[in-house]
Design an enzyme around this catalytic site. Structure first.
Site: not given
Length: 272
Positions: A110, A253
Site C-alpha cells: 500500500s 487489500h
C-alpha cells in the site's frame, strides 16, 4: 546463525534502531540469515513493521529481512514534518546507506509499495528487486474520505476501524494476535501524521518517474481490493510492462494477512 522471527508478544521488544539522518531514528525488526541478501519490508499507512509479522515465518530462511517502522509510525521518530511519499522513500534510502546494504530487495504494501516504487525510481542503483503489494501510481477517493473523517476525530483515537476499515480491519482469516496489536499501534499514530501522510498521497503520481526504475519487479493484487482498483493496476502494468503481475481472486487489500502462506510462496519464488 539464523535470527528467529519474533512472536507477537516479543515483536516490539526485538526492535533495533539506527539514526539514519538528522531528523529520524529508525526502528526495525530483523530476522533470517544475517549474511543473506537484504530484503526490506515497508508497511502501509498507519501500520508498523508488525504488519509483516504473520507473513515472516513463511518466508525463505536464506535472506536477511529488515521490517521498518516508517517515520511517524511505530517506534520511529515522529517529526512535525514531512510525510510525503518522497520523504518516506529518502528515509529508506538513508537506511540502506547507513546499514551498508547491497543487492537489496524492497517489498512494500500500500503506502509502503508507493514508497518502494518511488525509491526504486529515484535511486535505481539501490534496489535490485522490487515487490509492490496493493499498489498504485496515484491514489483514489478512499484517501479523501479517510482524510475528511480523520479531520473531525478527537485524538487520541479510541478505535480507528469504525472509519478506516479499508486499511485497518482487512476482512479475512488474519492472525488475530497480529491484528489486535497492530490496531493498538495504529491508535498511537498522531493526528498530524494521519493528516500529513493523507495530504502527501494526494500529490503523488509517480508515472513519469517509473521509467527510471531498473529493478526486477513483482506486483501483487487481490481483486477484492477497494482502495487500489483494477484500473489502477492496469495503469501501473502499462507503466512497468516488464513487471510480473499476480492476481489473487477473492482476496482484498492485505491478502498477505488473509493467507500469508499463499503470498509467501510467490514471494519466495520471486526472491530465489
Amino acid at each position: 546463525e539464523i535470527i528467529p522471527v519474533p512472536d507477537q508478544a516479543a515483536w516490539n521488544a526485538s526492535k533495533k534502531s539506527i539514526q539514519i539522518n538528522d531528523a529520524i531514528k529508525m526502528r526495525y525488526v530483523e530476522w533470517g540469515n544475517p549474511s543473506g541478501d537484504p530484503v526490506l519490508l515497508l508497511h502501509g499507512y498507519t501500520d508498523t513493521s508488525r504488519a509483516f509479522s504473520s507473513l515472516a515465518p513463511f518466508l525463505s530462511k536464506d535472506k536477511r529481512y529488515l521490517a521498518l517502522d516508517l517515520r511517524g509510525h511505530g517506534g520511529t521518530s515522529i517529526p512535525k514534518c514531512c510525510y510525503y511519499v518522497s520523504d518516506f522513500a529518502e528515509d529508506v534510502s538513508d537506511f540502506i546507506d547507513k546499514m551498508g546494504l547491497h543487492n537489496t530487495t524492497v517489498i512494500g504494501h500500500s503506502m509502503g509499495s508507493m514508497t518502494a516504487g518511488v525509491l526504486a525510481s529515484i535511486h535505481p542503483d539501490k534496489v535490485s528487486r522490487l515487490v509492490l503489494i496493493s499498489t498504485a501510481l496515484k491514489t483514489g477517493p478512499v484517501l479523501e474520505w479517510v482524510y475528511d473523517t480523520v479531520l473531525q476525530k478527537d485524538f487520541p483515537l479510541d478505535d480507528p476501524s469504525e472509519f478506516a476499515k479499508e486499511w485497518v480491519a482487512a476482512p479475512g482469516k488474519h492472525d488475530n494476535g497480529m491484528a489486535k496489536n497492530l490496531k493498538t499501534e495504529e491508535l498511537a499514530v498522531p493526528k498530524h501524521v494521519w493528516l500529513s501522510a493523507a495530504r502527501g498521497f494526494s500529490i503523488i503520481n509517480w508515472t513519469a518517474a517509473s521509467k527510471y526504475l531498473t529493478a526486477k519487479t513483482l506486483i501483487l493484487w487481490g481483486n477484492q481490493n477497494q482502495p487500489m482498483t483494477e484500473s489502477m493496476q492496469n495503469d501501473i502494468r502499462a507503466a512497468l510492462p516488464k513487471a510480473k503481475f499476480i492476481q489473487y481472486n477473492g482476496f482484498g487489500h492485505s491478502m498477505f494477512w488473509e493467507d500469508p502462506e499463499m503470498v509467501a510462496k510467490d514471494l519466495n519464488e520471486f526472491l530465489k
